[in-house]
Motif scaffolding. Structure first.
Motif, mmCIF file in Angstrom:
data_model
loop_
_atom_site.group_PDB
_atom_site.id
_atom_site.type_symbol
_atom_site.label_atom_id
_atom_site.label_comp_id
_atom_site.label_asym_id
_atom_site.label_seq_id
_atom_site.Cartn_x
_atom_site.Cartn_y
_atom_site.Cartn_z
ATOM 1 N N ASN A 125 0.834 -1.207 0.000
ATOM 2 C CA ASN A 125 0.000 0.000 0.000
ATOM 3 C C ASN A 125 0.864 1.251 0.000
ATOM 4 N N ASN A 126 1.918 1.240 0.855
ATOM 5 C CA ASN A 126 2.794 2.413 0.923
ATOM 6 C C ASN A 126 3.522 2.636 -0.398
ATOM 7 N N LEU A 127 3.976 1.538 -0.989
ATOM 8 C CA LEU A 127 4.709 1.660 -2.253
ATOM 9 C C LEU A 127 3.800 2.196 -3.354
ATOM 10 N N MET A 128 2.538 1.745 -3.322
ATOM 11 C CA MET A 128 1.627 2.167 -4.396
ATOM 12 C C MET A 128 1.277 3.655 -4.301
ATOM 13 N N GLU A 129 1.435 4.242 -3.107
ATOM 14 C CA GLU A 129 1.244 5.708 -3.034
ATOM 15 C C GLU A 129 2.270 6.392 -3.922
ATOM 16 N N VAL A 130 3.493 5.845 -3.920
ATOM 17 C CA VAL A 130 4.557 6.436 -4.746
ATOM 18 C C VAL A 130 4.324 6.127 -6.228
ATOM 19 N N THR A 131 4.012 4.851 -6.517
ATOM 20 C CA THR A 131 3.895 4.501 -7.944
ATOM 21 C C THR A 131 2.661 5.178 -8.566
ATOM 22 N N ASP A 132 1.629 5.427 -7.742
ATOM 23 C CA ASP A 132 0.478 6.183 -8.268
ATOM 24 C C ASP A 132 0.905 7.613 -8.588
ATOM 25 N N GLU A 133 1.678 8.195 -7.643
ATOM 26 C CA GLU A 133 2.117 9.581 -7.853
ATOM 27 C C GLU A 133 3.017 9.676 -9.098
ATOM 28 N N ALA A 134 3.902 8.689 -9.238
ATOM 29 C CA ALA A 134 4.845 8.721 -10.367
ATOM 30 C C ALA A 134 4.173 8.246 -11.654
ATOM 31 N N ASP A 135 3.031 7.558 -11.484
ATOM 32 C CA ASP A 135 2.365 6.906 -12.605
ATOM 33 C C ASP A 135 3.322 5.956 -13.326
ATOM 34 N N SER A 136 4.069 5.234 -12.507
ATOM 35 C CA SER A 136 5.079 4.321 -13.056
ATOM 36 C C SER A 136 5.415 3.302 -11.970
ATOM 37 N N TYR A 137 5.451 2.025 -12.342
ATOM 38 C CA TYR A 137 5.814 0.993 -11.352
ATOM 39 C C TYR A 137 7.313 0.992 -11.108
ATOM 40 N N VAL A 138 7.731 0.500 -9.942
ATOM 41 C CA VAL A 138 9.160 0.246 -9.732
ATOM 42 C C VAL A 138 9.326 -1.252 -9.496
ATOM 43 N N HIS A 139 10.455 -1.778 -9.923
ATOM 44 C CA HIS A 139 10.741 -3.190 -9.671
ATOM 45 C C HIS A 139 10.980 -3.388 -8.180
ATOM 46 N N ILE A 140 10.439 -4.468 -7.647
ATOM 47 C CA ILE A 140 10.715 -4.796 -6.251
ATOM 48 C C ILE A 140 11.254 -6.228 -6.196
ATOM 49 N N TYR A 171 -0.405 -4.821 -6.594
ATOM 50 C CA TYR A 171 0.804 -4.393 -7.304
ATOM 51 C C TYR A 171 0.955 -5.221 -8.579
ATOM 52 N N SER A 172 1.716 -4.709 -9.539
ATOM 53 C CA SER A 172 1.869 -5.434 -10.799
ATOM 54 C C SER A 172 2.884 -6.577 -10.623
ATOM 55 N N GLU A 173 2.408 -7.813 -10.817
ATOM 56 C CA GLU A 173 3.247 -8.994 -10.611
ATOM 57 C C GLU A 173 4.519 -8.954 -11.473
ATOM 58 N N GLU A 174 4.354 -8.351 -12.633
ATOM 59 C CA GLU A 174 5.473 -8.260 -13.575
ATOM 60 C C GLU A 174 6.694 -7.555 -12.951
ATOM 61 N N TYR A 175 6.433 -6.711 -11.989
ATOM 62 C CA TYR A 175 7.514 -5.928 -11.370
ATOM 63 C C TYR A 175 8.016 -6.535 -10.065
ATOM 64 N N VAL A 176 7.493 -7.725 -9.709
ATOM 65 C CA VAL A 176 7.912 -8.346 -8.446
ATOM 66 C C VAL A 176 8.824 -9.537 -8.753
ATOM 67 N N HIS A 177 9.990 -9.573 -8.113
ATOM 68 C CA HIS A 177 10.959 -10.652 -8.328
ATOM 69 C C HIS A 177 11.355 -11.207 -6.963
ATOM 70 N N PHE A 178 11.704 -12.478 -6.956
ATOM 71 C CA PHE A 178 12.124 -13.108 -5.692
ATOM 72 C C PHE A 178 13.546 -13.628 -5.830
ATOM 73 N N PHE A 179 14.257 -13.630 -4.755
ATOM 74 C CA PHE A 179 15.531 -14.360 -4.711
ATOM 75 C C PHE A 179 15.740 -14.867 -3.299
ATOM 76 N N VAL A 180 16.467 -15.988 -3.222
ATOM 77 C CA VAL A 180 16.631 -16.655 -1.928
ATOM 78 C C VAL A 180 18.013 -16.322 -1.372
ATOM 79 N N GLN A 181 18.068 -15.957 -0.116
ATOM 80 C CA GLN A 181 19.365 -15.617 0.468
ATOM 81 C C GLN A 181 20.155 -16.869 0.804
ATOM 82 N N GLU A 182 21.456 -16.652 0.962
ATOM 83 C CA GLU A 182 22.309 -17.798 1.268
ATOM 84 C C GLU A 182 22.229 -18.170 2.746
ATOM 85 N N MET A 183 22.731 -19.360 3.038
ATOM 86 C CA MET A 183 22.670 -19.856 4.414
ATOM 87 C C MET A 183 24.090 -19.995 4.973
#
Ligand code: UTP
Length: 407
Positions: free
Chosen positions: A128-143, A167-179
């Protein structure tokens, strides 16, 4: 990897005991153990010695861009930041690989429901907080969301089921941290059971190297991402990709930025952004002398006044330069279940092992410069570490309500 190869890897470090039960294991257990040994980073054992001897340099205070100064130039900073966002130069890194042991919640922390009369998950607050910014910018950011081996599947499924909270799934990426392996008092890595090594997430400082290992750096390059805003999952008032912060940092010419809050009182247990041997750094409260804690500037403000809230901005090109540098290891003495010589699993009553973590705050010391950027604590800092008391679900709920969020 074969057993012989595993032995050759372990022997120089005196860790052959990890193969103690090898011959009694099934084929698939043997395979599992060998693949764990293959990916094991044993340099942690070398660093163990170095961490004991690690000495800090000479600290000096570092001023911040204060609330008043930010207010005076807010529109200029906002416009620089929004331009950076619209041209795809900024992205977010959400650190969500922690174990959240203090909260005692059996799922990824982001799945915790902060709502009272409705569902409002921590992840939802953040989106929700991030979308306040992306709405204002009218542009998604990658997360880019960093998970751990333990919580990756559950995190992905939860966010997918909830359609990334809009949020737009296209802009969401996952990665796993090392152990990192848990190490006993005798410097021997702990076997959790006959066929597996006791491992835990290696701390939030490993995020850039994990992102790199996950093969995501080419995506950063392709998209022209120059700035990475890194933050913790558990601050429900977190402002991500904050255009004013991004703009102020770019305008300052600094190669990194850190959001800070003025200390509530001199004794507050918080890491403070400062200089160490002339380079930006964070001094922990327990490393400060009484003189440092109480020193004041001519204007009456504490000299070491600005506590970090785990919201940093890093330049991608500078991070690439630090990839092969080792971060200091922080050790925590913990109870870790282990297999004894008879093959039985023992749950110790007292701490018996060390877990190792690198911390994102130590990455600041690898940067040429850092803008300390002051924010209003009550508006941007509501960490959920415990169930109640300080930095808890209860205190964070109060702050959410004060900030107009319906629970
Ligand atoms: P904390 O230091 O509060 O650790 O993490 P934690 O594991 O969440 O909680 P406790 O200490 O067990 O109660 C600060 C941020 O760093 C992330 C956490 O998810 C949180 O966003 N983190 C921490 C990682 O991503 N990986 C780690 O290995 C540790």
């Amino acid at each position: 990897m074969t057993k012989t190869e595993a032995l050759a890897k372990l022997a120089p470090y005196g860790q052959e005991h990890l193969l103690k039960f090898f011959d009694s294991l099934t084929d698939s257990e043997q395979e599992q153990l060998l693949s764990q040994i293959e990916s094991l980073d044993l340099s942690v054992l070398d660093q163990l010695e170095a961490s004991h001897d690690a000495k800090r340099g000479t600290f000096e205070p570092l001023g911040a861009l204060t609330l008043e100064e930010i207010e005076a130039d807010k529109e200029k900073y906002r416009s620089i930041g929004l331009n950076a966002i619209r041209s795809g130069k900024a992205a977010c890194i959400l650190l969500a690989g922690g174990q959240g042991s203090r909260l005692g919640f059996d799922h990824p922390k982001g799945m915790y429901n902060m709502g009272i009369n409705r569902e409002l998950y921590i992840f939802q607050c953040l989106f929700n907080n991030l979308m306040e910014v992306t709405d204002e910018a009218d542009s998604y950011v990658h997360i880019f969301i960093m998970t751990s081996e333990a919580n990756d599947t559950e995190t992905r499924e939860f966010l997918q089921e909830n359609k990334f909270f809009g949020y737009s799934e296209e802009y969401v990426h996952f990665f796993v941290q090392e152990m990192a392996p848990a190490i006993g008092e005798n410097k021997k890595i702990i076997l959790a059971d006959k066929a597996s090594i006791a491992m835990s997430p290696n701390g939030n400082g490993g995020w850039f190297s994990s992102l790199h290992h996950a093969g995501l750096v080419p995506l950063l390059k392709r998209e022209g991402i120059e700035w990475l805003n890194v933050f913790a999952v558990d601050n429900v008032l977190q402002r991500m990709a904050d255009p004013v912060f991004i703009g102020a940092t770019i305008n300052s010419g600094c190669t990194s930025g850190g959001k800070v809050v003025a200390k509530a009182d001199p004794q507050e247990r918080v890491g403070v952004l400062c200089l160490e041997d002339g380079m930006p750094s964070i001094v922990e409260y327990y490393e400060m002398t009484d003189e440092m804690i109480t020193r004041r500037n001519a204007d009456g403000r504490l000299a070491y006044n600005y506590g970090v809230i785990l919201n940093y901005l890093f330049r991608t090109d500078k991070l690439m330069e630090t990839l092969d540098k080792k971060l200091p290891l922080h050790m925590a003495h913990k109870k870790v279940a282990y297999v004894n010589d008879n093959g039985d699993i023992v749950k110790p009553d007292e701490p018996n092992a060390y877990k190792f973590e690198t911390l994102v705050l130590d990455m600041i010391h690898m940067q040429d410069s850092c803008l300390a950027y002051e924010v209003v604590r009550e508006k941007e800092f509501a960490p959920v570490k415990n169930k109640d008391g300080v930095d808890s679900v209860v205190s964070a709920r109060e702050l959410l309500v004060k900030n107009g969020v319906d629970l």
